[in-house]
Design a protein around this motif. Structure first.
Motif, PDB file in Angstrom:
ATOM      1  N   ARG A  56      58.305   3.594 -12.175  1.00 34.03           N
ATOM      2  CA  ARG A  56      56.921   3.133 -12.075  1.00 34.03           C
ATOM      3  C   ARG A  56      56.844   1.615 -12.255  1.00 34.03           C
ATOM      4  N   ASN A  57      57.493   1.109 -13.289  1.00 30.71           N
ATOM      5  CA  ASN A  57      57.487  -0.337 -13.548  1.00 30.71           C
ATOM      6  C   ASN A  57      58.143  -1.105 -12.410  1.00 30.71           C
ATOM      7  N   GLU A  58      59.194  -0.525 -11.853  1.00 32.38           N
ATOM      8  CA  GLU A  58      59.877  -1.130 -10.709  1.00 32.38           C
ATOM      9  C   GLU A  58      58.899  -1.279  -9.539  1.00 32.38           C
ATOM     10  N   PHE A  59      58.155  -0.231  -9.254  1.00 30.19           N
ATOM     11  CA  PHE A  59      57.167  -0.235  -8.165  1.00 30.19           C
ATOM     12  C   PHE A  59      56.083  -1.277  -8.427  1.00 30.19           C
ATOM     13  N   ILE A  60      55.507  -1.246  -9.621  1.00 32.96           N
ATOM     14  CA  ILE A  60      54.392  -2.147  -9.941  1.00 32.96           C
ATOM     15  C   ILE A  60      54.821  -3.601  -9.897  1.00 32.96           C
ATOM     16  N   ASN A  61      55.978  -3.895 -10.423  1.00 34.73           N
ATOM     17  CA  ASN A  61      56.463  -5.277 -10.402  1.00 34.73           C
ATOM     18  C   ASN A  61      56.700  -5.771  -8.979  1.00 34.73           C
ATOM     19  N   LEU A  62      57.185  -4.879  -8.113  1.00 32.68           N
ATOM     20  CA  LEU A  62      57.402  -5.260  -6.721  1.00 32.68           C
ATOM     21  C   LEU A  62      56.061  -5.496  -6.012  1.00 32.68           C
ATOM     22  N   VAL A  63      55.102  -4.609  -6.208  1.00 35.96           N
ATOM     23  CA  VAL A  63      53.775  -4.781  -5.597  1.00 35.96           C
ATOM     24  C   VAL A  63      53.122  -6.071  -6.119  1.00 35.96           C
ATOM     25  N   ASN A  64      53.267  -6.324  -7.396  1.00 35.86           N
ATOM     26  CA  ASN A  64      52.712  -7.545  -7.980  1.00 35.86           C
ATOM     27  C   ASN A  64      53.302  -8.791  -7.311  1.00 35.86           C
ATOM     28  N   LEU A  65      54.603  -8.710  -6.996  1.00 35.68           N
ATOM     29  CA  LEU A  65      55.273  -9.832  -6.330  1.00 35.68           C
ATOM     30  C   LEU A  65      54.736 -10.013  -4.905  1.00 35.68           C
ATOM     31  N   VAL A  66      54.514  -8.915  -4.216  1.00 32.52           N
ATOM     32  CA  VAL A  66      53.936  -8.961  -2.864  1.00 32.52           C
ATOM     33  C   VAL A  66      52.575  -9.648  -2.894  1.00 32.52           C
ATOM     34  N   CYS A  67      51.766  -9.302  -3.882  1.00 32.20           N
ATOM     35  CA  CYS A  67      50.428  -9.900  -3.998  1.00 32.20           C
ATOM     36  C   CYS A  67      50.509 -11.374  -4.365  1.00 32.20           C
ATOM     37  N   ARG A  68      51.389 -11.704  -5.271  1.00 33.72           N
ATOM     38  CA  ARG A  68      51.519 -13.103  -5.699  1.00 33.72           C
ATOM     39  C   ARG A  68      51.921 -13.997  -4.534  1.00 33.72           C
ATOM     40  N   PHE A  69      52.860 -13.528  -3.714  1.00 35.65           N
ATOM     41  CA  PHE A  69      53.343 -14.336  -2.602  1.00 35.65           C
ATOM     42  C   PHE A  69      52.445 -14.226  -1.364  1.00 35.65           C
ATOM     43  N   ASN A  70      51.364 -13.442  -1.466  1.00 34.97           N
ATOM     44  CA  ASN A  70      50.375 -13.334  -0.392  1.00 34.97           C
ATOM     45  C   ASN A  70      51.048 -13.029   0.952  1.00 34.97           C
ATOM     46  N   LEU A  71      51.729 -11.887   1.002  1.00 39.40           N
ATOM     47  CA  LEU A  71      52.545 -11.560   2.165  1.00 39.40           C
ATOM     48  C   LEU A  71      51.768 -10.923   3.324  1.00 39.40           C
ATOM     49  N   GLY A  72      50.480 -10.657   3.121  1.00 41.35           N
ATOM     50  CA  GLY A  72      49.668 -10.246   4.265  1.00 41.35           C
ATOM     51  C   GLY A  72      49.379  -8.766   4.363  1.00 41.35           C
ATOM     52  N   LEU A 125      47.175   7.084 -19.952  1.00 42.78           N
ATOM     53  CA  LEU A 125      47.114   5.861 -19.141  1.00 42.78           C
ATOM     54  C   LEU A 125      47.110   4.622 -20.030  1.00 42.78           C
ATOM     55  N   LYS A 126      46.413   4.694 -21.139  1.00 38.79           N
ATOM     56  CA  LYS A 126      46.370   3.572 -22.070  1.00 38.79           C
ATOM     57  C   LYS A 126      47.725   3.365 -22.743  1.00 38.79           C
ATOM     58  N   GLU A 127      48.322   4.461 -23.222  1.00 38.79           N
ATOM     59  CA  GLU A 127      49.604   4.373 -23.923  1.00 38.79           C
ATOM     60  C   GLU A 127      50.713   3.843 -23.015  1.00 38.79           C
ATOM     61  N   ARG A 128      50.624   4.136 -21.734  1.00 41.95           N
ATOM     62  CA  ARG A 128      51.688   3.778 -20.797  1.00 41.95           C
ATOM     63  C   ARG A 128      51.518   2.380 -20.191  1.00 41.95           C
ATOM     64  N   CYS A 129      50.479   1.673 -20.580  1.00 42.30           N
ATOM     65  CA  CYS A 129      50.254   0.337 -20.008  1.00 42.30           C
ATOM     66  C   CYS A 129      51.150  -0.687 -20.705  1.00 42.30           C
ATOM     67  N   HIS A 130      52.424  -0.642 -20.370  1.00 43.60           N
ATOM     68  CA  HIS A 130      53.402  -1.580 -20.944  1.00 43.60           C
ATOM     69  C   HIS A 130      54.527  -1.802 -19.936  1.00 43.60           C
ATOM     70  N   GLY A 131      55.191  -2.929 -20.079  1.00 42.17           N
ATOM     71  CA  GLY A 131      56.307  -3.242 -19.186  1.00 42.17           C
ATOM     72  C   GLY A 131      55.881  -3.656 -17.795  1.00 42.17           C
ATOM     73  N   VAL A 132      54.595  -3.992 -17.626  1.00 43.58           N
ATOM     74  CA  VAL A 132      54.071  -4.378 -16.312  1.00 43.58           C
ATOM     75  C   VAL A 132      53.245  -5.659 -16.452  1.00 43.58           C
ATOM     76  N   PRO A 133      53.111  -6.432 -15.365  1.00 42.11           N
ATOM     77  CA  PRO A 133      52.388  -7.719 -15.426  1.00 42.11           C
ATOM     78  C   PRO A 133      50.874  -7.563 -15.277  1.00 42.11           C
ATOM     79  N   LEU A 134      50.321  -6.520 -15.870  1.00 39.66           N
ATOM     80  CA  LEU A 134      48.888  -6.265 -15.788  1.00 39.66           C
ATOM     81  C   LEU A 134      48.362  -5.847 -17.154  1.00 39.66           C
ATOM     82  N   THR A 135      47.145  -6.273 -17.468  1.00 37.60           N
ATOM     83  CA  THR A 135      46.517  -5.849 -18.715  1.00 37.60           C
ATOM     84  C   THR A 135      45.716  -4.580 -18.474  1.00 37.60           C
TER      85      THR A 135
END
Length: 478
Positions: free
Chosen positions: A238-254, A365-375
């Protein structure tokens, strides 16, 4: 039982007065440390047979240790079987040779040959000895002798512990996506032209390999525990997926990347339903997928909102084609709300285990909100947007999005994108995502929602769409 004063026989050679003085000094120090030393200078009396004395001492069952002080004189006589030392060597050598692990006999060397080799009798070759040839290192040598006498080595093997419990736990299921994710990340950061292909390859692999997470539970009473372990095991992926999606958004890939994500969620929705060849199942058999995929979706929306990729985010709110829905007489083309499902196994757990929680889904959902670049507040915002978007759907009257995470939102102020939308320039950017051309249209819609019977409540707490959406301020300026 430990012997308080162990008896030790000292075997040595009267090589010269200096050597005899060393031997007596060592014997006195050992006696001072509680060792009962047997040595001819103290225990052999005039008129006694010296050979018989030495034989009896070596064969005496009460003597647990024999300390051999070896210099050139002792080694020569032992090797040549000369004198009393030779006699002792004939008695000692069979016992030494008989056991490679014996500890009754030990050699202390006090002299080296011209080439620096210790004088050690042949019968003791290849065994560990104690070096006391240098007077400057006497203390170290004496400590080693004491440890040998009392069987207290410097390094002792610790007690064998218990078998690690994790070895008996079920082996973690690998989804085999890490290498694909790493290639996609490298392509994004390196600006490679193949980045979209790598991203698609990662998502396709993940969609296929989610099959490995199917719950296999024979005991229905343990199903909730199996569910919790299953979704916990998915956190690294899950963290792998979220971090990759976050990178896609940061770099504005379209938008092409948003389309690939839409396709991924469309494929993943198949796991919500019974496979075609399966006839027997429980309603909760697919709850782990409903939780996992729903969580990935809300985090994806949150990532797009964080980086204000509003046009790209719109794509994720499009229609999804789910052929397996047709088996139940439903249209296979459905809104994004199909992703948000009630997790029945958590309701069962809360009720059966008497946990008394308002919502276990919200808790997890609250307990699992860790290890990701989102609050978690950013997750609240995404959840609220999904709720608003679902309420605006007119062609599916039964579509709905239950914003589970908002149980933990105080709701005292508008979320960030709605607060900023009070400015005309920002509202213009977010119009397509909200689906309203003017602020007044948006306010009219929100007022309808506010006064409807479809506003979430948790106990006495009722969510206020009007306050959270900042609709009045938006209408005033737009």
């Amino acid at each position: 039982m430990e012997i308080t004063n162990p008896k030790v026989f000292v075997s040595y050679c009267w090589t010269n007065p200096e050597h005899e003085s060393f031997v007596i000094g060592l014997a006195e120090d050992l006696v001072g440390s509680g060792v009962d030393i047997i040595i001819d200078k103290w225990n052999l009396r005039d008129g006694q047979d010296s050979i018989s004395f030495m034989e009896s001492m070596i064969n005496d069952k009460t003597i647990k240790k024999v300390l051999i002080i070896s210099d050139k004189g002792y080694a020569d006589k032992a090797n040549n079987r000369a004198g009393g030392v030779g006699t002792e060597a004939q008695i000692i050598s069979p016992e030494v040779y008989a056991s490679a692990t014996q500890t009754k006999f030990v050699v202390v060397t006090t002299e080296k040959d011209p080439e620096g080799r210790h004088y050690v009798p042949t019968f003791y070759k290849g065994r560990l000895f104690i070096d006391m040839s240098d007077a400057n290192n006497y203390t170290d040598g004496f400590d080693k002798v004491l440890r040998w006498v009392y069987d207290r080595p410097v390094y002792e093997k610790p007690e064998i512990g218990k078998r690690p419990s994790f070895l008996d736990e079920p082996q973690k299921t690998s989804l085999g996506t890490s290498s694909f994710c790493a290639r996609a990340v490298d392509a994004i950061r390196g600006g490679k032209t193949t980045v979209l292909g790598y991203f698609d390859e990662y998502l396709s692999t993940l969609a296929v390999n989610l099959e490995r997470l199917r719950l296999q539970v024979e005991d229905a009473n343990a199903e909730d525990e199996a569910f919790l372990k299953n979704i916990e095991s998915f956190i690294p992926e899950r963290n792998e997926f979220i971090n990759l999606v976050n990178l896609v958004c940061r770099f504005n890939l379209g938008k092409d990347f948003s389309k690939r994500l839409h396709a991924f969620f469309q494929d993943a929705l198949a796991y919500y339903y019974t496979p075609e060849l399966v006839n027997s199942y429980r309603e909760t058999d697919y709850d782990n997928y409903k939780f996992i995929i729903g969580e990935l979706y809300i985090y994806t929306i949150a990532s797009y909102l964080k980086y204000e990729r509003f046009d790209e985010c719109v794509i994720l709110f499009g229609k999804y084609y789910v052929p397996l829905k047709a088996r139940f007489g439903d249209s296979p083309l459905t809104s994004f709300t199909v992703i948000n499902q009630n997790i029945g196994i958590l309701d069962w757990r809360n009720r059966t285990r008497n946990l008394g929680r308002t919502s276990l889904h919200s808790d997890l959902l609250k307990e699992r909100c860790h290890g990701v670049p989102l609050t978690f507040n950013e997750i609240h915002q995404a959840d609220f947007l999904c709720y608003i978007k679902a309420m605006a759907i007119t062609d599916e009257p039964y579509s709905y999005w239950w914003p589970s995470t908002l149980l933990y939102s105080k709701g005292r102020y508008a979320f960030e994108i709605f607060a900023k939308a009070s400015e005309p320039r920002y509202f213009h950017r977010i119009q397509g995502l909200l689906g309203f051309l003017t602020g007044h249209e948006f306010l009219s819609f929100i007022n309808e929602v506010e006064n409807s019977g479809r506003v979430p409540k948790w106990g006495f707490d009722r969510m206020s769409p009007l306050r959270l959406s900042n609709a009045e301020a938006i209408a005033e300026n737009n």
